[in-house]
Structures are given as C-alpha cells and as structure tokens.
Design a protein around this motif. Structure first.
Motif, PDB file in Angstrom:
ATOM      1  N   LEU A  67       0.818  -1.217   0.000  1.00 47.29           N
ATOM      2  CA  LEU A  67       0.000   0.000   0.000  1.00 47.29           C
ATOM      3  C   LEU A  67       0.852   1.268   0.000  1.00 47.29           C
ATOM      4  O   LEU A  67       0.487   2.273  -0.592  1.00 47.29           O
ATOM      5  N   LYS A  68       1.986   1.207   0.682  1.00 52.45           N
ATOM      6  CA  LYS A  68       2.877   2.374   0.742  1.00 52.45           C
ATOM      7  C   LYS A  68       3.675   2.543  -0.545  1.00 52.45           C
ATOM      8  O   LYS A  68       3.990   3.666  -0.957  1.00 52.45           O
ATOM      9  N   GLU A  69       4.036   1.426  -1.176  1.00 51.54           N
ATOM     10  CA  GLU A  69       4.892   1.481  -2.359  1.00 51.54           C
ATOM     11  C   GLU A  69       4.113   1.707  -3.651  1.00 51.54           C
ATOM     12  O   GLU A  69       4.690   2.109  -4.662  1.00 51.54           O
ATOM     13  N   THR A  70       2.804   1.461  -3.630  1.00 55.78           N
ATOM     14  CA  THR A  70       1.982   1.617  -4.827  1.00 55.78           C
ATOM     15  C   THR A  70       1.282   2.970  -4.794  1.00 55.78           C
ATOM     16  O   THR A  70       0.647   3.322  -3.806  1.00 55.78           O
ATOM     17  N   SER A  71       1.410   3.719  -5.881  1.00 54.79           N
ATOM     18  CA  SER A  71       0.806   5.052  -5.907  1.00 54.79           C
ATOM     19  C   SER A  71      -0.068   5.242  -7.140  1.00 54.79           C
ATOM     20  O   SER A  71       0.022   4.493  -8.118  1.00 54.79           O
ATOM     21  N   ILE A  72      -0.922   6.243  -7.049  1.00 55.67           N
ATOM     22  CA  ILE A  72      -1.795   6.622  -8.158  1.00 55.67           C
ATOM     23  C   ILE A  72      -1.512   8.074  -8.505  1.00 55.67           C
ATOM     24  O   ILE A  72      -1.378   8.921  -7.617  1.00 55.67           O
ATOM     25  N   LYS A  73      -1.404   8.354  -9.789  1.00 53.86           N
ATOM     26  CA  LYS A  73      -1.177   9.728 -10.234  1.00 53.86           C
ATOM     27  C   LYS A  73      -2.529  10.403 -10.454  1.00 53.86           C
ATOM     28  O   LYS A  73      -3.347   9.931 -11.240  1.00 53.86           O
ATOM     29  N   ASN A 194      -1.650  -4.270 -12.795  1.00 53.28           N
ATOM     30  CA  ASN A 194      -1.789  -2.866 -13.166  1.00 53.28           C
ATOM     31  C   ASN A 194      -1.319  -1.901 -12.078  1.00 53.28           C
ATOM     32  O   ASN A 194      -1.405  -0.696 -12.246  1.00 53.28           O
ATOM     33  N   LEU A 195      -0.856  -2.424 -10.966  1.00 53.55           N
ATOM     34  CA  LEU A 195      -0.547  -1.568  -9.828  1.00 53.55           C
ATOM     35  C   LEU A 195       0.622  -0.612 -10.080  1.00 53.55           C
ATOM     36  O   LEU A 195       0.804   0.342  -9.349  1.00 53.55           O
ATOM     37  N   GLY A 196       1.404  -0.869 -11.086  1.00 54.67           N
ATOM     38  CA  GLY A 196       2.552   0.009 -11.336  1.00 54.67           C
ATOM     39  C   GLY A 196       2.242   1.159 -12.270  1.00 54.67           C
ATOM     40  O   GLY A 196       3.090   2.009 -12.505  1.00 54.67           O
ATOM     41  N   ASN A 197       1.062   1.215 -12.817  1.00 55.88           N
ATOM     42  CA  ASN A 197       0.763   2.234 -13.820  1.00 55.88           C
ATOM     43  C   ASN A 197      -0.675   2.709 -13.681  1.00 55.88           C
ATOM     44  O   ASN A 197      -1.513   2.466 -14.538  1.00 55.88           O
ATOM     45  N   LEU A 198      -0.942   3.405 -12.576  1.00 55.68           N
ATOM     46  CA  LEU A 198      -2.309   3.840 -12.292  1.00 55.68           C
ATOM     47  C   LEU A 198      -2.419   5.360 -12.341  1.00 55.68           C
ATOM     48  O   LEU A 198      -1.529   6.079 -11.864  1.00 55.68           O
ATOM     49  N   SER A 199      -3.500   5.845 -12.915  1.00 59.59           N
ATOM     50  CA  SER A 199      -3.745   7.283 -12.932  1.00 59.59           C
ATOM     51  C   SER A 199      -5.243   7.527 -12.796  1.00 59.59           C
ATOM     52  O   SER A 199      -6.052   6.663 -13.126  1.00 59.59           O
ATOM     53  N   CYS A 200      -5.580   8.701 -12.296  1.00 57.37           N
ATOM     54  CA  CYS A 200      -6.985   9.033 -12.066  1.00 57.37           C
ATOM     55  C   CYS A 200      -7.205  10.509 -12.389  1.00 57.37           C
ATOM     56  O   CYS A 200      -6.489  11.376 -11.874  1.00 57.37           O
ATOM     57  N   THR A 201      -8.163  10.767 -13.244  1.00 59.58           N
ATOM     58  CA  THR A 201      -8.526  12.140 -13.557  1.00 59.58           C
ATOM     59  C   THR A 201      -9.431  12.689 -12.455  1.00 59.58           C
ATOM     60  O   THR A 201     -10.352  12.016 -12.004  1.00 59.58           O
TER      61      THR A 201
END
Length: 411
Positions: A67-73, A194-201
């Motif tokens: 949870l700490k290492e995975t991020s969303i842009k 997909n956890l390495g390449n997440l983005s959210c508008t």
C-alpha cells in the motif's frame, strides 16, 4: 432366476452404501484448522503451511508495504500529484484473507476437501487479494484533493442605491466533483498486473457567479435587523464599520456557506483595527477589534428573518447591552465563527453598515418567493442567566413550524 436375485440384492446394497457415504461426506465437516494447506497463495505471496498467527502477521506486513509502495497519479489541468494507496484510504481485509487461506481444502465436505487436497499436489490455489476503501480515510483524502483543486469565486461588484442593487463582474470558481471523484476511484483496476501504472482524472465542476439581470431586478430585502450603538466610542465604531465593510456586498450562491471569520480576514492593528472594549476571560477589557461582535449579532438576526440556514453560532460568555440575551452571536479569530448557508434556489446578497455612527444595520437581499411567509423570533427566560430562543414560521398568519434556535447561559 437365482442369479438375478443376487444381482438385485448386491445392487441394492451398493446403492444404500453409496447413499450413506455421500450423505456422510456432504454433512461431515473438518475439524478446526490451525495451518494453511500446501501450495496456497494470497495474491503473489506464498502462505503455505503457515500458522494463523504467522499468516496474519505476514499478510499485514506484506500489504502494508504494498500500500505504501503503490501510488496513483492524480491530475486535472496543470495539477498533477502522486499519492500512495494507504494515503487514499485503501486497505486489505486481512482477517477475511486469513480465514479464506486457512479454509482452503477444509471448508467443504470430505469429498470436495479430498479433491482439493489432491489437486494441491499438482497445482496452486491462488486467493484474490484486492484492496477496499476505508470510508473515513477516503473522506479525509477527498477533502485534501478538494483544497488542492478548488478555486474560489471572485465576488462580483455590488452597488446599493435607493433601495436597489446592481451586480456586475465576478468570476466563477471551481470545486471538486465529489461523487464523480468517488466513481473514478471505484473504477480503478487494482489488479496486481496494473498496480505500477495507475492514474486518475480529478473531475471538477464550476461554481457559477453570474447572476441574470432578471434575478437581480427581483431582489428585495428579505431579512433585516438593526442595533443601536449605546456607548459612543470612535475606536469601537471604527472597528464595527471596518469589519462590516469586509462582509457587505458578498454574494452567496445557492447551497454556499458563508463564514464571518474567514470572509472578514485578519483583524489586527496593521489591518486598520484599534483597541476597544470587548470580552476576554469573562471580563470587559480593551482588545484589538473590540466591538465587532455587535456587527455579528446584528447580521445573525437579519439571517434569521431571511430564513437562511444557521450552520454555526455561539453566544457571548456574558450578556451584552445592545441586544436581547439569546439573540447575540460572537466570533473569535480561528476559534469561534458565525456561519450560515444559502438554502434558497437563488443567490442572496449581504448588506451591512454603520448608519450615522449610531446604528448597525444588516440586510439580506434575495428573491422573495414566499411573500406570505413571516418569521417571528422570541426569547423565553429560564432563569436569571439562562434563555431559550424560538423561531416561528408563519404562512398567511398561521404558524406552520416552531423550532428552538438555542438555549444559552450567561455569566
């Protein structure tokens, strides 16, 4: 014939045995399980042969790190920022995963358990591990995002002249579309691949400030109140006048909440305020911006008569001389505020000022869509220092609602 009878008897015995065996298998449950079976994975973590305690500790450590290492842009316009899953509010239901892992090969009957145990010799059992949202953490995260992307409206120019007002200019604001944002988060594919390449508008919506001339032309004073400045003091009067000038002319759009403290801004000597009598620690002492609460109390009553929604209001610690007990309101920078919300379908405008140095006036302008409605405020004395304040709503002279506004105690 004899052979036929033997076949029938044997068939019957086999059938009965089979029925009893199947019934036994379907109803028999395994004893309490203390370790995980062989070749069991939670996500991509091998948890085979682990005890319940070890399994829980290992899963907590494993998922906390993930949870700490995975991020969303997150992005909208020029704003871009990454947040880790734990900051957003994602978590894993570790207790549920522990139960599922322990029950692999043990949660059915003898027949199905046996089949699953045998299959584990040749293939792995993978339990899906997908994060879920913690509502409280996510709500706090939404508030953080809202502050980052919101842009306040630029208040239009308001002019009051001869019982009329004119409104011009202004610029619309921007706020977070909370429901759309939540929907976008829920749509995220949090599959392990997909956890390495997440983005959210980040969806936003406009906070309009333009008011049609038709609405402006229909605006009249829908709530008004005035109080007398009993003790003429140039400094105190100056403070009230300066304070009210920061509030007057503010346009409040439908569902918008107004904060006296925030709108008035800093109230220090450098801002033009002076020392005058005010309350501090249950005593009357000279304080910077002393006297401005008379403006707050006057506005509070105008808001009541305009039938707007009171969001936050606090009485003074002691009774004041310019207004009846139970009808006053105070503020203290950063601590106590007077807030109200425009609960109407059209904008309202605040007008407040000091008239001829002796009277504090507060008016709320808006569209009077219920001309047969009247608001009455009354105060009941519950003792020498205690009051209960009521608000009655009358339609065509008939009381349709009675509510208690506050119960206040003074020193």
């Amino acid at each position: 014939m004899k052979k036929k009878k033997i076949v029938i008897i044997l068939s019957t015995v086999i059938l009965i045995t089979l029925v009893f065996t199947v019934t036994f298998c379907l109803n028999f449950k395994s004893t309490k399980v203390t370790t995980v079976s062989n070749k069991v994975y939670v996500g991509d973590l091998n948890v085979s042969k682990q005890s319940k305690e070890d399994l829980k500790n290992n899963l907590n450590t494993y998922f906390s790190k993930k949870l700490k290492e995975t991020s969303i842009k997150f992005e909208v316009g020029d704003y871009k920022e990454n947040f880790s899953l734990d900051k957003i509010g994602f978590k894993y239901n570790v207790d549920e995963l522990v139960d599922k892992a322990l029950n692999v090969g043990h949660d059915g009957n003898i027949l199905t358990n046996g089949i699953e145990q045998i299959s584990s010799l040749f293939s792995s059992k993978v339990l899906e591990a997908k994060p879920i949202l913690d509502k409280d953490v996510f709500d706090a995260f939404k508030a953080t995002i809202s502050k980052k992307v919101s842009k306040p409206i630029t208040n239009p120019n308001v002019t009051f002249l001869n019982n009329k007002l004119s409104i011009s200019g202004g610029k619309s604001g921007v706020t977070l579309d909370e429901s759309g944002f939540t929907e976008n988060i829920n749509k995220l594919n949090l599959d392990k691949n997909n956890l390495g390449n997440l983005s959210c508008t980040i969806p936003t919506k406009e906070v309009p400030v333009n008011i049609s001339p038709d609405i402006v032309n229909k605006m009249t004073i829908i709530g008004s109140y005035s109080t007398t400045i009993n003790h003429i003091d140039a400094g105190r009067t100056n403070n009230i006048r300066l304070f009210l000038s920061k509030l007057s002319g503010h346009v409040l759009m439908p569902n918008e909440t107004f904060s006296c403290d925030k709108t008035a801004g800093s109230r220090e000597i450098a801002d033009g305020y002076t020392s005058a009598a005010g309350f501090s620690n249950n005593q009357v002492v000279d304080t910077v911006a002393g006297g401005i609460c008379q403006g707050v109390s006057t506005l509070y009553n105008a808001v009541l008569y305009a039938d707007l929604k009171i969001v936050e209001r606090a009485p003074h610690c002691m009774a004041v001389t310019y207004i009846e007990e139970g009808r006053d309101a105070t503020i203290a920078s950063g601590n106590i505020d007077f807030k109200f919300r425009n609960n109407k379908n059209t904008p309202v405008v605040i007008q407040c000022y000091v008239n001829q140095g002796t009277t504090v006036v507060a008016n709320i302008w808006g569209v009077n869509d219920t001309p047969n409605k009247k608001i009455e405020i009354s105060v009941e004395k519950l003792g020498p220092n205690k009051t209960k304040t009521y608000k009655k709503t009358l339609i065509s002279g008939k009381v349709t609602k009675t509510e208690v506004l506050s119960v206040d105690t003074y020193k």
